[in-house]
Design a protein around this motif. Structure first.
Motif, short mmCIF file in Angstrom:
data_model
loop_
_atom_site.label_atom_id
_atom_site.label_comp_id
_atom_site.label_asym_id
_atom_site.label_seq_id
_atom_site.Cartn_x
_atom_site.Cartn_y
_atom_site.Cartn_z
N GLU A 221 0.83 -1.20 0.00
CA GLU A 221 0.00 0.00 0.00
C GLU A 221 0.87 1.26 0.00
N ILE A 222 1.88 1.27 0.85
CA ILE A 222 2.78 2.42 0.94
C ILE A 222 3.57 2.59 -0.34
N ALA A 223 4.08 1.49 -0.89
CA ALA A 223 4.87 1.57 -2.12
C ALA A 223 4.04 2.12 -3.27
N GLU A 224 2.79 1.72 -3.36
CA GLU A 224 1.93 2.21 -4.44
C GLU A 224 1.57 3.67 -4.26
N ALA A 225 1.23 4.06 -3.02
CA ALA A 225 0.80 5.43 -2.75
C ALA A 225 1.96 6.41 -2.73
N HIS A 226 3.17 5.93 -2.43
CA HIS A 226 4.34 6.81 -2.32
C HIS A 226 5.50 6.25 -3.15
N PRO A 227 5.41 6.35 -4.49
CA PRO A 227 6.48 5.81 -5.34
C PRO A 227 7.82 6.51 -5.14
N GLU A 228 7.80 7.66 -4.49
CA GLU A 228 9.05 8.37 -4.23
C GLU A 228 9.85 7.76 -3.10
N LEU A 229 9.23 6.82 -2.35
CA LEU A 229 9.87 6.19 -1.21
C LEU A 229 10.38 4.79 -1.57
N HIS A 230 11.49 4.42 -0.97
CA HIS A 230 12.01 3.06 -1.12
C HIS A 230 11.50 2.24 0.06
N VAL A 231 10.68 1.23 -0.22
CA VAL A 231 10.07 0.42 0.83
C VAL A 231 10.84 -0.89 0.98
N VAL A 232 11.24 -1.17 2.22
CA VAL A 232 11.92 -2.43 2.54
C VAL A 232 11.00 -3.25 3.44
#
Length: 379
Positions: free
Chosen positions: A154-165
């Motif tokens: 959810e976070i990766a889709e909503a915030h593509p500017e962030l690198h999610v680990v």
């Protein structure tokens, strides 16, 4: 008049309170710390910044005759049959339904001080604010279960500017079958999520320390790796298990205090396949079953044993994708699963089902899908 207290107005407490109100002449008091009915199935959406409908508890129970008290439970005197809330107000009871759920296990060093958790809607909102402030950087989601995976995607889709680990002690979504899990891993790869397997030893103000000594920098860390029961039950002298959950018999009644019933994540409920784990899928049926047990006792009848079989593991992958793993009653995966658009529709139906369910319960009805879970797929 019989006094029944229901502690907690989440999925399970709400189901129990409304069924009791519809089927008895008892006086029902529902106590909850927040005036809002929290859709815990959607907290990952809130964390990612989505604005969801605000459902007031008072509106959900409107017309049922239930008295709602907004207060935090501070103590239970199981011998005197009393519950104390904020401000020292005391409520007596003849029957108590304990539905306060579970909270994040904060035993890992640094989690309490530096990590975001999903103990409430407000805490999910805090994470949303933090993510909205970041223009880039790394976000770590610790926990490879369904909650962690849904949050990471959810976070990766909503915030593509962030690198999610996504940090997982073993394989993410390990409870799923190979086909569904492979589909999920491909989807996370498309979203740019970095998946790391291994243990965590400490959460730092600006990172996460792994068991091999490596430190992953993190501008925000979400901890979803494990829950436990509130200390209230043990402090009251109720028999609890190693996770702080109230140990109950086959009618969901406390094995140590027969006028206390525990449901959902608050209860250690044994079935033929083992102790149930916390899900909304199993939670609402326990609320209905505990209410049914109390109704039977009040009518001088013998309560029916509770039995339950799992049916599915619904998983959203952001707002545009999903995968549904169908399961055997013991929650082991079957070969069948749904993916893509059909899974999105399925998951939304599941997430949106509690409120319509409560409306049916208020009319004295139990949804057909509930009968299937508790009877048709029971073990």
């Amino acid at each position: 008049m019989t006094e029944i207290l229901v502690l907690g107005a989440g999925y399970t407490g709400m189901a129990a309170a409304i069924r009791l109100a519809a089927k008895t002449r008892a006086h029902i008091t529902l106590i909850n710390a927040s005036p809002r009915f929290t859709e815990r199935l959607r907290l990952h959406q809130t964390a990612a910044g989505e604005k969801l409908a605000d459902h007031a508890i008072q509106d959900v129970i409107s017309g049922t005759g239930i008295d709602f008290v907004q207060a935090r439970v501070r103590g239970i005197d199981a011998e005197r049959h009393e519950v104390t809330v904020d401000g020292g107000r005391v409520f007596g009871y003849d029957k108590l339904v304990y539905a306060l759920g579970a909270v994040t296990d904060l035993s890992m060093p640094g989690v309490a001080e530096h990590a975001f958790v999903y103990n409430s809607y407000r805490e999910a909102e805090r994470l949303a604010v933090r993510l909205g402030e970041l223009g880039g950087g790394t976000v770590v989601v610790a926990g490879g279960g369904l909650t962690g995976v849904e949050s990471a995607t959810e976070i990766a889709e909503a915030h593509p500017e962030l690198h999610v680990v996504l940090l997982s002690r073993g394989r993410p979504a390990a409870m799923m079958g190979r086909g569904a899990r492979d589909y999920l891993m491909r989807a996370m790869d498309r979203l740019g999520i970095e998946v790391r397997e291994g243990g965590v030893t400490k959460v730092l103000p600006d990172g996460v320390e792994l068991s091999d000594g490596e430190i992953i920098p993190s501008e925000a860390t979400l901890w979803t790796a494990g829950t436990k029961g509130l200390p209230l039950a043990a402090q009251a002298g109720l028999t609890v298990d190693a996770h702080g959950r109230i140990v109950v018999d086959e009618t969901l009644r406390s094995v140590s205090h027969p006028d206390v019933y525990a449901v959902g994540d608050s209860a250690a409920i044994s079935q033929s396949y083992g102790v149930m784990h916390g899900t909304c899928q199993g939670g609402i049926p326990t609320g209905l079953a505990a209410a049914g047990s109390i109704i039977a006792v009040l009518r001088g009848r013998r309560p029916k044993p509770f039995r339950f079989g799992y049916f599915h593991q619904p998983l959203s992958i952001g707002r545009k994708d999903g995968v549904i793993q169908f399961t055997r009653p013991d929650d082991s995966p079957r070969r069948a699963y749904l993916k893509g658009a059909w899974a999105v529709r399925y998951k939304e139906t599941v997430s949106g089902s509690p409120l319509p369910t409560y409306r049916l319960l208020a009319k004295g009805l139990v949804p057909v899908w509930m009968f299937l879970l508790v009877v048709g797929f029971g073990s």
